[in-house]
Design an enzyme around this catalytic site. Structure first.
Site, PDB file in Angstrom:
ATOM      1  N   HIS A 101       0.922  -1.011   0.079  1.00  0.00           N
ATOM      2  CA  HIS A 101       0.253   0.048  -0.163  1.00  0.00           C
ATOM      3  C   HIS A 101       1.027   1.206   0.025  1.00  0.00           C
ATOM      4  CE1 HIS A 101      -3.060  -2.956   0.955  1.00  0.00           C
ATOM      5  NE2 HIS A 101      -2.663  -3.247   2.212  1.00  0.00           N
ATOM      6  N   GLU A 117      -2.527  -1.063   8.279  1.00  0.00           N
ATOM      7  CA  GLU A 117      -3.439  -2.038   8.836  1.00  0.00           C
ATOM      8  C   GLU A 117      -2.601  -2.733   9.883  1.00  0.00           C
ATOM      9  OE1 GLU A 117      -4.424  -3.823   5.211  1.00  0.00           O
ATOM     10  OE2 GLU A 117      -2.727  -4.987   4.957  1.00  0.00           O
ATOM     11  N   HIS A 175       3.809  -7.497   1.561  1.00  0.00           N
ATOM     12  CA  HIS A 175       3.098  -8.463   2.304  1.00  0.00           C
ATOM     13  C   HIS A 175       2.061  -9.277   1.408  1.00  0.00           C
ATOM     14  CE1 HIS A 175       0.119  -4.755   2.436  1.00  0.00           C
ATOM     15  NE2 HIS A 175      -0.567  -5.828   2.591  1.00  0.00           N
ATOM     16  N   ARG A 195      -0.807  -4.592  -6.685  1.00  0.00           N
ATOM     17  CA  ARG A 195      -0.311  -6.114  -6.559  1.00  0.00           C
ATOM     18  C   ARG A 195       1.253  -6.036  -7.248  1.00  0.00           C
ATOM     19  NH1 ARG A 195      -5.396  -6.626  -8.871  1.00  0.00           N
ATOM     20  NH2 ARG A 195      -6.725  -7.067  -7.501  1.00  0.00           N
TER      21      ARG A 195
END
Length: 312
Positions: A101, A117, A175, A195
């Protein structure tokens, strides 16, 4: 002020399954689709949590946030247009894409939103893995070569998490969630994901899913080597400028109240059950918005809960 609950939104994902139905007894939208995500608390356009019980039934989280902010949530909160926290339960039956992100300082330039997150492991099959950060010594050059050769998985650090463990994923951390995990995710209100590698598979439409290699390379923290699962600080699992998440183990009759009675909190039931003063019962997988001034919830038998707040 009574507890406020919302109807979850279910998202089909190529890597999803049916664990939300099996583990939590959820009535999923159909009997065959792989549902990878339950969005429990969300204020986005068009995704909206809608109250499913009580005085605010039928109202969206966005309406509560914009029209009743101080009454429900308390004073001194961000002036953001949208409720700043998004909470999901993730069911990964296959590996998610290796992704990142965008960090705050680059997000606007890249056309996205930053997203920090955290994950709490609710269930894990034998051998299930998380992919987090880079293996020691991997440089940007090594990583770009791995992209070209389709071997990104070989340069990403893998962890075998245990049930109850958690890990913080700041914007910029490479991640992926591996197959065989059920995860509670607390995050900034963002839906930007870049991605970089998707295991060379097809999407539900039979076509390769889009990759975002250029944006990913700009976003990845190439100094983030082999992180481990987090060590709680007392009951606190993670704390940042966007949220504070605590885990509490309760025994029968214990109370769980808002840490600050003048501010809201969100309570998620990981195990066991809670009961409210209006005799509503909340079970494993339920998320409850406890408004400012709400009376405590009571543990029915032993229970484990997550409590999410917005730091002052």
């Amino acid at each position: 002020m009574a507890p406020i609950t919302f109807t979850p939104l279910y998202m089909d994902r190529v890597w999803g399954g049916r664990e939300l139905e099996r583990v939590y007894g959820r009535a999923l939208p159909d009997t065959t689709t792989p549902f990878g995500e339950a969005w429990e608390i969300v204020d986005r356009d068009p995704e909206q949590s809608v109250v499913n019980f009580g005085a605010y039934a039928g109202k969206s989280l966005h309406e509560l946030w914009t029209q009743h902010r101080e009454k429900i949530f308390g004073a001194g909160l961000p002036g953001s247009e949208r409720f700043p926290i998004l909470i999901k339960i993730l069911d990964s039956r296959d590996d998610l894409s290796i992704q990142v992100h965008p960090p705050v300082h680059l997000a606007a330039e890249l056309g996205g939103e930053p997203k920090t997150e955290m994950w709490v492991i609710a269930a894990a099959d034998a051998g299930a893995k998380l992919y987090v950060g880079l293996r020691n010594g991997v440089t940007r050059g090594h990583f770009e070569t791995a992209i070209a050769h389709g071997t990104v998985a070989e340069v990403v650090h893998a962890i075998a998490p245990q049930v109850g463990e958690s890990i913080f994923i700041p914007s910029g951390r490479l991640h992926a969630i591996g197959a065989g995990l059920l995860i509670h995710e607390i995050q900034q209100n963002s839906d930007t994901t870049y991605r970089v590698f998707d295991w060379n598979r097809m999407g539900l439409d039979g076509k390769p899913r889009a990759l975002h290699v250029e944006q990913s390379l700009a976003s990845i923290d190439f100094e983030d080597f082999e992180p481990g699962m987090d060590v709680p600080q007392g009951e606190v699992l993670a704390e940042c400028e966007y949220f504070r998440t605590s885990r509490r183990a309760l025994v029968d009759g214990d109370l769980i109240a808002n840490p600050d009675p003048e501010r809201f909190s969100i309570v998620g039931v990981v195990e066991g059950a809670l009961v409210s003063t209006d005799n509503r019962r909340f079970v494993k997988g339920d998320y409850i918005l406890q408004p400012k001034g709400a009376p405590p919830l009571v543990a029915e038998g032993d229970a484990v809960v997550l409590q999410v707040e917005m730091p002052k």
